[in-house]
Design an enzyme around this catalytic site. Structure first.
Site, PDB file in Angstrom:
ATOM      1  CE1 TYR A 115      -4.959   1.309   3.775  1.00 40.39           C
ATOM      2  CE2 TYR A 115      -3.096   0.548   5.056  1.00 40.39           C
ATOM      3  CZ  TYR A 115      -3.680   0.832   3.848  1.00 40.39           C
ATOM      4  OH  TYR A 115      -2.993   0.648   2.709  1.00 40.39           O
ATOM      5  CB  VAL A 165      -0.347  -5.981   4.004  1.00 35.96           C
ATOM      6  CG1 VAL A 165      -1.675  -5.462   4.484  1.00 35.96           C
ATOM      7  CG2 VAL A 165      -0.314  -6.169   2.517  1.00 35.96           C
ATOM      8  CB  SER A 198      -0.959   0.003   1.179  1.00 38.79           C
ATOM      9  OG  SER A 198      -2.016  -0.871   0.892  1.00 38.79           O
ATOM     10  CE1 TYR A 220      -3.777  -1.140  -4.850  1.00 42.46           C
ATOM     11  CE2 TYR A 220      -4.623  -3.383  -5.014  1.00 42.46           C
ATOM     12  CZ  TYR A 220      -4.224  -2.306  -4.251  1.00 42.46           C
ATOM     13  OH  TYR A 220      -4.251  -2.385  -2.879  1.00 42.46           O
ATOM     14  CE  LYS A 253      -3.910   0.757  -1.389  1.00 42.00           C
ATOM     15  NZ  LYS A 253      -4.467   0.151  -0.183  1.00 42.00           N
TER      16      LYS A 253
HETATM   17  O1  DON Z   1      -4.495  -4.934  -2.219  1.00 38.86           O
HETATM   18  C1  DON Z   1      -4.004  -5.464  -1.222  1.00 38.86           C
HETATM   19  O2  DON Z   1      -4.697  -6.024  -0.383  1.00 38.86           O
HETATM   20  C2  DON Z   1      -2.501  -5.404  -1.058  1.00 38.86           C
HETATM   21  N1  DON Z   1      -1.846  -5.520  -2.327  1.00 38.86           N
HETATM   22  C3  DON Z   1      -2.072  -4.130  -0.421  1.00 38.86           C
HETATM   23  C4  DON Z   1      -2.827  -3.799   0.847  1.00 38.86           C
HETATM   24  C5  DON Z   1      -2.049  -3.076   1.849  1.00 38.86           C
HETATM   25  O3  DON Z   1      -0.847  -2.972   1.830  1.00 38.86           O
HETATM   26  C6  DON Z   1      -2.841  -2.558   2.965  1.00 38.86           C
HETATM   27  N2  DON Z   1      -1.963  -2.161   3.999  1.00 38.86           N
HETATM   28  N3  DON Z   1      -1.819  -1.977   5.049  1.00 38.86           N
END
Ligand code: DON
Length: 331
Positions: free
Chosen positions: A256, A274, A77, A204, A80
């Site tokens: 978040y 994540v 993330s 993405y 992003k």
């Molecule tokens: O889309 C997803 O679920 C992962 N590629 C990225 C999510 C993420 O890193 C949320 N983070 N805390």
């Protein structure tokens, strides 16, 4: 003294602060066992949950690295932030904000609920999955390869080397991204995707799979801290307006549905992923104290054991300690 591959990045080790940071990494590492590596993306589960590393780069080029700072990890993330900046560079802030709002949700990063509850379905912000998939779909480029390229080029401009995509992580998530596809189908139906569902998901997930180290992330933080100006390359990489908007989004939505708690207890613009990465930007401070990095700095952290919100447990503890000891809180 270290000269980057392109001869543009001159950084020097900051010995003065190394011992403190090493001790704080050691203290914070103990908290890693309160978290777990993400397991909904199979390739991420193989990380070593007890790792913790940090890199801090100051505006004068001084660098402090401690712990597992050299472990490669995927942006997840944190991408992003880069995707949002790249889209603003390509199309301008107004165009991007017509498609994605700037309000925190208080919901999980991959939540679908607000897309339908709030008409007309514009994603709440670019730091949640729905917003980031929308932004990925509108990046400059006619196909997924070109869209991912616009993100890679921006990273290359900042870190001074071409980033690679971890294909193992990409394929692992490509096969399991059912919820992200559900979000994308909904966004397609409501007219918020500028390309097909599969193309948007490919862009993405590839941006999420870009591999970095804490030093790369710290360099991105450094440019944000300096309002888009790269103090080592001495070049404005993106506008002050884009940098400030991005930092506002990091403060309000970057951690978040723990962003409020993080602002209250740490108080710096940050973005987590994540895989256990955290990007933080500490702007220059006006008043003089004897804290280090008064001219601002960027921080990159890696600690793959994450909490229920998706944030690195040991990484947040470490940032909290540094912010307290070195007066990094922006509020
Ligand atoms: O889309 C997803 O679920 C992962 N590629 C990225 C999510 C993420 O890193 C949320 N983070 N805390």
């Amino acid at each position: 003294m270290e000269v980057g591959q392109q001869g543009t990045q001159i950084k020097f080790d900051n010995q003065e602060h190394l011992h403190k940071i090493q001790a704080w990494v050691q203290d914070s590492r103990a908290y890693a066992n309160l978290g777990k590596c993400a397991n909904y993306i199979p390739a991420l589960e193989r990380a070593n949950p007890s790792q913790l590393g940090i890199c801090i780069i100051g505006s004068n080029g001084s660098i402090v690295k401690a712990g597992d700072f050299n472990t490669a990890f995927t942006l997840q993330s944190i991408s992003k932030v880069i995707g949002f900046i790249a889209a603003c560079i390509d199309y301008g802030i107004a165009y991007v904000l017509e498609r994605v709002d700037v309000e925190p949700t208080g919901d999980a990063f991959n939540s679908i609920i607000r897309l339908e509850v709030h008409k007309p379905g514009r994603p709440f912000n670019p730091m949640i999955n729905a917003g980031a998939i929308t932004v990925a779909s509108l990046l400059g480029g006619r196909n997924p390869v070109e869209k991912v390229e616009s993100i890679c080029l921006l990273i290359e401009k900042i870190v001074g080397r071409r980033p690679t995509i971890n294909e193992d992580v990409f394929h692992s998530e490509w096969q399991t991204a059912h919820r992200n596809r559900a979000l994308a189908y909904y966004l397609k139906e409501t007219g918020f995707l500028d390309c097909s569902v599969e193309e948007a998901i490919e862009v993405y997930l590839k941006q999420c799979s870009i591999e970095v180290t804490t030093e790369d992330v710290a360099m991105i933080g450094l440019v944000l801290a300096n309002d888009g100006y790269h103090p080592i390359r001495k070049e404005q990489i993106f506008s002050k307006e884009v940098a400030r908007l991005t930092k506002a989004l990091m403060v309000t939505c970057g951690m978040y549905n723990a962003s409020g708690k993080f602002a209250a207890s740490v108080g710096i613009p940050a973005k987590s992923g994540v895989s256990g990465g955290i990007l933080a930007a500490i702007p220059p401070r006006g008043r003089s104290t004897d804290s280090p990095f008064m001219d601002g700095c960027g921080i990159g952290i890696y600690g793959p054991a994450i909490d229920e919100f998706g944030n690195s447990v040991a990484g947040v503890k470490l940032l909290q300690q540094i912010a307290r000891e070195w007066d990094f809180n922006i509020f």
